[in-house]
Design a protein around this motif. Sequence first.
Motif, PDB file in Angstrom:
ATOM      1  N   ARG A   1      16.674  25.965  -2.599  1.00 43.46           N
ATOM      2  CA  ARG A   1      15.746  24.693  -1.985  1.00 43.46           C
ATOM      3  C   ARG A   1      15.962  23.289  -2.644  1.00 43.46           C
ATOM      4  O   ARG A   1      15.696  22.843  -1.949  1.00 43.46           O
ATOM      5  N   MET A   2      15.924  23.355  -3.576  1.00 40.73           N
ATOM      6  CA  MET A   2      16.600  22.163  -4.554  1.00 40.73           C
ATOM      7  C   MET A   2      17.766  21.572  -4.286  1.00 40.73           C
ATOM      8  O   MET A   2      17.570  20.185  -3.923  1.00 40.73           O
ATOM      9  N   ASP A   3      19.081  22.360  -3.413  1.00 44.30           N
ATOM     10  CA  ASP A   3      20.135  21.745  -3.160  1.00 44.30           C
ATOM     11  C   ASP A   3      19.798  21.191  -1.646  1.00 44.30           C
ATOM     12  O   ASP A   3      20.147  19.895  -1.597  1.00 44.30           O
ATOM     13  N   ARG A   4      18.587  22.084  -0.920  1.00 42.49           N
ATOM     14  CA  ARG A   4      18.177  21.384   0.740  1.00 42.49           C
ATOM     15  C   ARG A   4      18.074  20.237  -0.028  1.00 42.49           C
ATOM     16  O   ARG A   4      18.205  19.257   1.262  1.00 42.49           O
TER      17      ARG A   4
ATOM     18  N   PRO B   1     -10.067  24.619   7.948  1.00 41.33           N
ATOM     19  CA  PRO B   1      -9.117  25.594   6.644  1.00 41.33           C
ATOM     20  C   PRO B   1      -8.134  25.056   6.852  1.00 41.33           C
ATOM     21  O   PRO B   1      -7.533  24.137   7.877  1.00 41.33           O
ATOM     22  N   LYS B   2      -7.503  25.718   5.045  1.00 40.24           N
ATOM     23  CA  LYS B   2      -5.789  25.102   5.048  1.00 40.24           C
ATOM     24  C   LYS B   2      -5.195  25.656   6.291  1.00 40.24           C
ATOM     25  O   LYS B   2      -5.076  26.918   6.565  1.00 40.24           O
ATOM     26  N   GLY B   3      -3.887  24.811   5.989  1.00 40.93           N
ATOM     27  CA  GLY B   3      -3.106  25.181   6.683  1.00 40.93           C
ATOM     28  C   GLY B   3      -2.059  24.358   6.469  1.00 40.93           C
ATOM     29  O   GLY B   3      -1.521  23.952   5.822  1.00 40.93           O
ATOM     30  N   MET B   4      -1.000  24.048   7.403  1.00 42.61           N
ATOM     31  CA  MET B   4       0.336  23.665   7.531  1.00 42.61           C
ATOM     32  C   MET B   4       0.618  22.719   8.864  1.00 42.61           C
ATOM     33  O   MET B   4       0.237  22.657   9.929  1.00 42.61           O
ATOM     34  N   MET B   5       0.775  21.450   8.153  1.00 39.87           N
ATOM     35  CA  MET B   5       1.219  20.328   9.119  1.00 39.87           C
ATOM     36  C   MET B   5       2.183  21.015  10.711  1.00 39.87           C
ATOM     37  O   MET B   5       3.293  20.485   9.900  1.00 39.87           O
ATOM     38  N   SER B   6       2.550  20.970  11.525  1.00 36.47           N
ATOM     39  CA  SER B   6       3.271  21.233  12.733  1.00 36.47           C
ATOM     40  C   SER B   6       4.696  19.748  12.100  1.00 36.47           C
ATOM     41  O   SER B   6       4.158  18.503  12.533  1.00 36.47           O
ATOM     42  N   MET B   7       5.638  20.412  12.684  1.00 35.85           N
ATOM     43  CA  MET B   7       6.446  19.240  13.137  1.00 35.85           C
ATOM     44  C   MET B   7       5.752  18.326  13.850  1.00 35.85           C
ATOM     45  O   MET B   7       6.706  17.097  14.125  1.00 35.85           O
ATOM     46  N   GLU B   8       5.596  18.921  15.280  1.00 39.93           N
ATOM     47  CA  GLU B   8       5.086  17.972  16.225  1.00 39.93           C
ATOM     48  C   GLU B   8       4.356  16.596  15.938  1.00 39.93           C
ATOM     49  O   GLU B   8       4.222  15.915  15.912  1.00 39.93           O
TER      50      GLU B   8
ATOM     51  N   GLY C   1       0.589  -1.505   0.022  1.00 38.60           N
ATOM     52  CA  GLY C   1      -0.111   0.354  -0.172  1.00 38.60           C
ATOM     53  C   GLY C   1       0.957   1.319   0.053  1.00 38.60           C
ATOM     54  O   GLY C   1       2.291   1.196  -0.182  1.00 38.60           O
ATOM     55  N   VAL C   2       0.372   2.072  -0.475  1.00 35.75           N
ATOM     56  CA  VAL C   2       0.842   3.354  -0.169  1.00 35.75           C
ATOM     57  C   VAL C   2       0.415   4.464   0.928  1.00 35.75           C
ATOM     58  O   VAL C   2      -0.583   4.300   1.227  1.00 35.75           O
ATOM     59  N   LEU C   3       1.023   5.495   1.881  1.00 36.05           N
ATOM     60  CA  LEU C   3       0.676   6.123   2.981  1.00 36.05           C
ATOM     61  C   LEU C   3       1.193   7.783   1.986  1.00 36.05           C
ATOM     62  O   LEU C   3       1.601   8.434   0.956  1.00 36.05           O
ATOM     63  N   GLN C   4      -0.340   8.360   1.972  1.00 38.32           N
ATOM     64  CA  GLN C   4       0.025  10.222   1.480  1.00 38.32           C
ATOM     65  C   GLN C   4      -0.646  11.194   2.819  1.00 38.32           C
ATOM     66  O   GLN C   4      -0.572  10.586   3.087  1.00 38.32           O
ATOM     67  N   ILE C   5       0.969  11.416   2.836  1.00 40.46           N
ATOM     68  CA  ILE C   5       0.768  12.757   3.524  1.00 40.46           C
ATOM     69  C   ILE C   5       1.358  13.824   2.898  1.00 40.46           C
ATOM     70  O   ILE C   5       1.300  14.237   1.994  1.00 40.46           O
ATOM     71  N   GLU C   6       0.266  14.611   3.240  1.00 42.58           N
ATOM     72  CA  GLU C   6      -0.452  16.256   3.232  1.00 42.58           C
ATOM     73  C   GLU C   6       1.028  17.544   4.026  1.00 42.58           C
ATOM     74  O   GLU C   6       0.309  17.516   5.210  1.00 42.58           O
ATOM     75  N   PRO C   7       1.797  17.372   3.458  1.00 43.38           N
ATOM     76  CA  PRO C   7       2.279  18.260   4.861  1.00 43.38           C
ATOM     77  C   PRO C   7       1.790  20.372   4.788  1.00 43.38           C
ATOM     78  O   PRO C   7       1.764  20.652   5.478  1.00 43.38           O
ATOM     79  N   THR C   8       0.859  20.323   3.632  1.00 38.83           N
ATOM     80  CA  THR C   8       0.446  21.474   3.443  1.00 38.83           C
ATOM     81  C   THR C   8      -0.967  21.582   2.562  1.00 38.83           C
ATOM     82  O   THR C   8      -0.333  20.596   1.664  1.00 38.83           O
ATOM     83  N   ASP C   9      -2.145  21.751   2.439  1.00 34.23           N
ATOM     84  CA  ASP C   9      -3.269  21.612   1.521  1.00 34.23           C
ATOM     85  C   ASP C   9      -3.648  22.901   0.978  1.00 34.23           C
ATOM     86  O   ASP C   9      -4.077  24.046   0.046  1.00 34.23           O
ATOM     87  N   HIS C  10      -2.527  23.968   1.181  1.00 31.60           N
ATOM     88  CA  HIS C  10      -2.260  25.122   0.311  1.00 31.60           C
ATOM     89  C   HIS C  10      -1.521  25.439  -1.129  1.00 31.60           C
ATOM     90  O   HIS C  10      -0.967  23.791  -1.231  1.00 31.60           O
TER      91      HIS C  10
ATOM     92  N   HIS D   1       9.272  23.203   6.772  1.00 28.34           N
ATOM     93  CA  HIS D   1      10.641  22.377   6.926  1.00 28.34           C
ATOM     94  C   HIS D   1      10.018  20.960   6.001  1.00 28.34           C
ATOM     95  O   HIS D   1       9.989  20.060   6.086  1.00 28.34           O
ATOM     96  N   LEU D   2       9.534  20.873   4.897  1.00 25.89           N
ATOM     97  CA  LEU D   2       9.405  19.765   3.995  1.00 25.89           C
ATOM     98  C   LEU D   2      11.691  19.876   3.580  1.00 25.89           C
ATOM     99  O   LEU D   2      10.648  17.461   4.231  1.00 25.89           O
ATOM    100  N   GLU D   3      11.998  19.656   3.246  1.00 24.27           N
ATOM    101  CA  GLU D   3      13.062  19.219   3.581  1.00 24.27           C
ATOM    102  C   GLU D   3      13.729  17.972   4.875  1.00 24.27           C
ATOM    103  O   GLU D   3      13.669  17.380   4.955  1.00 24.27           O
ATOM    104  N   ALA D   4      13.463  18.674   6.066  1.00 23.14           N
ATOM    105  CA  ALA D   4      13.650  18.121   7.206  1.00 23.14           C
ATOM    106  C   ALA D   4      12.110  16.844   7.659  1.00 23.14           C
ATOM    107  O   ALA D   4      12.617  15.635   8.245  1.00 23.14           O
TER     108      ALA D   4
END
Length: 178
Positions: free
Chosen positions: A111-114, A40-47, A9-18, A79-82
């Motif tokens: 950002r591509m480099d990171r 409301p749209k937002g960003m997933m926290s690292m926590e 299977g596949v897991l889909q994680i949505e870091p943001t819906d923006h 924080h996508l790279e993290a």
Amino acid sequence: MKASFEHCGVLQIEPTDHCNLSCRMCVPHFTKQESIHGIPKGMMSMETYNRVVDGLVEDGVRFDHIIFQWLGDPSLHPHLEAMIAVAQERLSQQVGYLRVDTNAIVLTPERMDRLVEAYARFPELPLLVVFTMDAVTSPTYATVKGQDALDRVRRNVRHFIMRRAQLGLEDVRLNAQF
């Protein structure tokens, strides 16, 4: 030898819906909705993200791959790279590979480099970057995507390809999606 994750299977994680585009085929962004499914749209926290990963590790859940994307563009998450680095470090025995789907507009050369360098720290887990270009000409891109950013996207993708080659990272795969 690395375990097979076929049929896991596949897991889909949505870091943001923006999203920074208004593609014709994406109703929430084309119609400029402020919320998705009443939230409301937002960003997933690292926590929150780290709690998800903790649960996956604790439960030993296995997936063919993890996709970072859904209704938003994950490259908008600061924080996508993290997130990629955490998945590589902690889930390499439970996942076949990681996948990031992006329009590449804000994935500047820096950002591509990171992103490539984050992968280089844990190369055991392959990375696939899918560039959702959807057009080969600027007029078509503008019509489909809601703005003309094709030249910028092409520059960013070229940089990604060059940086990947410079670092000799063959396991960082890429797809251009049309």
